[in-house]
Design a protein around this motif. Structure first.
Motif, PDB file in Angstrom:
ATOM      1  N   MET A 197     -10.843   1.499  11.307  1.00 15.47           N
ATOM      2  CA  MET A 197     -10.095   0.043  11.447  1.00 15.47           C
ATOM      3  C   MET A 197     -10.065  -0.358   9.747  1.00 15.47           C
ATOM      4  O   MET A 197      -8.837  -0.774   9.368  1.00 15.47           O
ATOM      5  N   ASP A 198     -11.196  -0.725   9.650  1.00 20.88           N
ATOM      6  CA  ASP A 198     -11.394  -1.414   7.982  1.00 20.88           C
ATOM      7  C   ASP A 198     -10.617  -0.594   7.144  1.00 20.88           C
ATOM      8  O   ASP A 198      -9.982  -1.169   6.414  1.00 20.88           O
ATOM      9  N   ARG A 199     -10.847   0.546   7.107  1.00 23.01           N
ATOM     10  CA  ARG A 199     -10.281   1.715   6.137  1.00 23.01           C
ATOM     11  C   ARG A 199      -8.613   1.528   6.262  1.00 23.01           C
ATOM     12  O   ARG A 199      -8.081   1.722   5.370  1.00 23.01           O
ATOM     13  N   ARG A 200      -8.037   1.690   7.444  1.00 15.15           N
ATOM     14  CA  ARG A 200      -6.831   1.536   7.457  1.00 15.15           C
ATOM     15  C   ARG A 200      -6.229   0.399   7.285  1.00 15.15           C
ATOM     16  O   ARG A 200      -5.206   0.294   6.477  1.00 15.15           O
ATOM     17  N   LEU A 201      -6.752  -0.785   7.293  1.00 13.26           N
ATOM     18  CA  LEU A 201      -6.294  -2.083   7.116  1.00 13.26           C
ATOM     19  C   LEU A 201      -6.412  -2.289   5.528  1.00 13.26           C
ATOM     20  O   LEU A 201      -4.975  -2.596   5.191  1.00 13.26           O
ATOM     21  N   VAL A 202      -7.402  -1.873   4.797  1.00 12.91           N
ATOM     22  CA  VAL A 202      -7.392  -1.717   3.559  1.00 12.91           C
ATOM     23  C   VAL A 202      -6.279  -1.169   2.788  1.00 12.91           C
ATOM     24  O   VAL A 202      -5.741  -1.178   1.859  1.00 12.91           O
ATOM     25  N   GLY A 203      -6.017   0.233   3.367  1.00 14.29           N
ATOM     26  CA  GLY A 203      -5.276   1.130   3.127  1.00 14.29           C
ATOM     27  C   GLY A 203      -3.698   0.338   2.992  1.00 14.29           C
ATOM     28  O   GLY A 203      -2.970   0.612   2.044  1.00 14.29           O
ATOM     29  N   LYS A 204      -3.388  -0.378   4.342  1.00 19.09           N
ATOM     30  CA  LYS A 204      -2.256  -0.783   4.327  1.00 19.09           C
ATOM     31  C   LYS A 204      -1.974  -1.934   3.279  1.00 19.09           C
ATOM     32  O   LYS A 204      -0.817  -2.134   2.755  1.00 19.09           O
ATOM     33  N   LEU A 205      -2.927  -2.675   3.073  1.00 14.64           N
ATOM     34  CA  LEU A 205      -2.824  -3.760   2.063  1.00 14.64           C
ATOM     35  C   LEU A 205      -2.559  -3.137   0.799  1.00 14.64           C
ATOM     36  O   LEU A 205      -1.993  -3.958  -0.112  1.00 14.64           O
ATOM     37  N   MET A 243      -1.250  -0.431   0.058  1.00 13.98           N
ATOM     38  CA  MET A 243       0.027   0.298  -0.117  1.00 13.98           C
ATOM     39  C   MET A 243       1.347  -0.846  -0.426  1.00 13.98           C
ATOM     40  O   MET A 243       2.131  -0.652  -1.011  1.00 13.98           O
ATOM     41  N   SER A 244       0.930  -1.957   0.366  1.00 15.01           N
ATOM     42  CA  SER A 244       1.955  -3.188   0.058  1.00 15.01           C
ATOM     43  C   SER A 244       1.663  -4.334  -0.972  1.00 15.01           C
ATOM     44  O   SER A 244       2.352  -5.192  -1.196  1.00 15.01           O
ATOM     45  N   GLY A 245       0.755  -3.569  -1.969  1.00 18.25           N
ATOM     46  CA  GLY A 245       0.362  -4.533  -3.166  1.00 18.25           C
ATOM     47  C   GLY A 245      -0.433  -5.943  -2.756  1.00 18.25           C
ATOM     48  O   GLY A 245      -0.525  -6.759  -3.609  1.00 18.25           O
ATOM     49  N   GLN A 246      -0.866  -6.005  -1.595  1.00 20.88           N
ATOM     50  CA  GLN A 246      -1.575  -7.319  -1.246  1.00 20.88           C
ATOM     51  C   GLN A 246      -3.115  -7.185  -1.408  1.00 20.88           C
ATOM     52  O   GLN A 246      -3.749  -8.159  -1.229  1.00 20.88           O
ATOM     53  N   LEU A 247      -3.543  -6.034  -1.815  1.00 19.35           N
ATOM     54  CA  LEU A 247      -5.000  -5.810  -1.971  1.00 19.35           C
ATOM     55  C   LEU A 247      -5.416  -6.620  -3.291  1.00 19.35           C
ATOM     56  O   LEU A 247      -5.185  -5.734  -4.369  1.00 19.35           O
TER      57      LEU A 247
END
Length: 380
Positions: free
Chosen positions: A260-268, A270-274
């Motif tokens: 879950m942590d890995r997926r959330l970070v991946g989404k952030l 991808m959206s430029g929010q990380l």
């Protein structure tokens, strides 16, 4: 009639003698002018006992048929008057947020029951406007906190006129453990007392801690001592089974949570929010898995090396990794304390402080890779 007539203000409406002619017209533009003309007439001769039922019906009939921008003008015109038709306010306060906003924010006829209804029946944006309304009661403030939505609670924390009780403020501070946006307004809240400040002190960064110390100068060393004691206690406790799992290798951790942590970070990402700020917040909110995955994704360092940097006997590798993604060296000491509080004292003990020398992200990244290569004997 030209469309330009629809943009006229209430001070530029046809004289009252023309209102009968406008009422007889079936033109949409004329009906809009009629509605604004009636408002202007009422403002010139305010009803002393509220709006008459017949006049209220006229407002409702016209408002239901009006375009959104005309309803917005109507809301602006009626937001401050004490004679606005009750049924019309009920309609406008649940309308689109741009229409409802002035009524929610300013109408003197809004009761607690109305505001509570908006919290239940309307959108998140409406809830935020309720939380921002000046001088809301403790009953409404408690309802905002009960809903536990970050945006309305942040608006409430910034509303220094709201009647928030000490207990309500304490509940907001508890929510601040997971919602970083609450910390700054709560640190500056006029109702914050020394007892609550000591709880909040443990959650905020150096700048807000300095403000709290200056504000509660009578507390002397109590505020910094409170956080130091909490960190020392956490570091001296034997590691719990959960902490042992936390520091284990990736294959030994809770697979579902790690994924879950890995997926959330991946989404952030991808959206430029990380961003680097996300990593700091993750540690403050005790989300070490998000910190590990986020640092790995931002830096390009293997996840195993990031975890190795956290488990080391000295904090230098973690500092280099953080510097490589742009975490300011002034922020790192606080991050390190909060990390050690989560990990039972790792990386390193209190005697193994790191020299936070100034490095560019490229220099820090190179130094991290070189350090890992030296320790493992493998290129990175």
């Amino acid at each position: 009639m030209a469309a330009a007539s629809m943009s006229q203000s209430s001070t530029d409406i046809a004289p009252s003698a023309d209102l009968l002619a406008l009422a007889a017209s079936r033109s949409v533009d004329d009906r809009h002018r009629l509605m604004l003309g009636v408002v202007a007439l009422c403002k010139a001769n305010p009803p002393t006992d509220g709006c008459a039922p017949a006049l209220s019906d006229i407002f409702l009939t016209l408002a239901r048929d009006a375009e959104a921008r005309i309803r917005q003008t109507l809301a602006e015109q009626l937001a401050d008057v004490p004679w606005a038709p009750r049924a019309l306010l009920d309609l406008l306060m649940l309308d689109e947020i741009d229409i409802a906003r002035p009524v929610i924010a300013r109408s003197p006829l809004m009761r607690d029951e109305d505001l509570l209804r908006i919290l239940v029946d309307a959108t998140l944006e409406h809830q935020v406007e309720v939380a921002r309304r000046p001088h809301i009661s403790g009953r409404v403030a408690d309802a905002v906190i009960d809903m536990a939505q970050p945006a309305p609670m942040a608006a409430l924390a910034a509303n220094t006129t709201a009647e928030i009780s000490e207990a309500g403020l304490g509940r907001l501070i508890e929510h601040a453990r997971r919602i970083a946006a609450l910390r700054s307004p709560l640190s500056r809240h006029p109702r914050l007392n020394q007892k609550l400040a000591m709880t909040l002190y443990a959650m905020v960064g150096d700048a807000l801690r300095t403000e709290l110390q200056a504000r509660f100068v009578d507390a002397g060393p109590a505020l910094p001592a409170a956080i130091a004691s909490a960190i020392e206690t956490a570091a001296s406790k034997p590691r719990s089974p959960a902490m042992t799992v936390l520091l284990a290798s990736s294959s030994d951790r809770d697979g579902d949570r790690d994924e879950m942590d890995r997926r959330l970070v991946g989404k952030l990402q991808m959206s430029g929010q990380l961003k680097a700020g996300f990593l700091v917040r993750a540690v403050r909110e005790k989300q070490i898995g998000l910190f590990e995955h986020g640092l790995s994704a931002l830096s390009g360092f293997p996840l195993g090396q990031v975890r190795q940097a956290i488990r080391r006997a000295a904090p230098d590798a973690l500092y280099l990794a953080c510097a490589a993604v742009g975490i300011d060296r002034a922020v790192f000491p606080t991050l390190l304390k909060e990390m050690r509080a989560l990990t039972g004292g790792l990386p390193g003990d209190e005697a193994a402080e790191v020299t936070t020398r100034s490095l560019t992200p490229i220099e820090a990244g190179y130094a991290f890779r070189l350090l890992m290569e030296t320790e493992t004997g493998l290129p990175v």
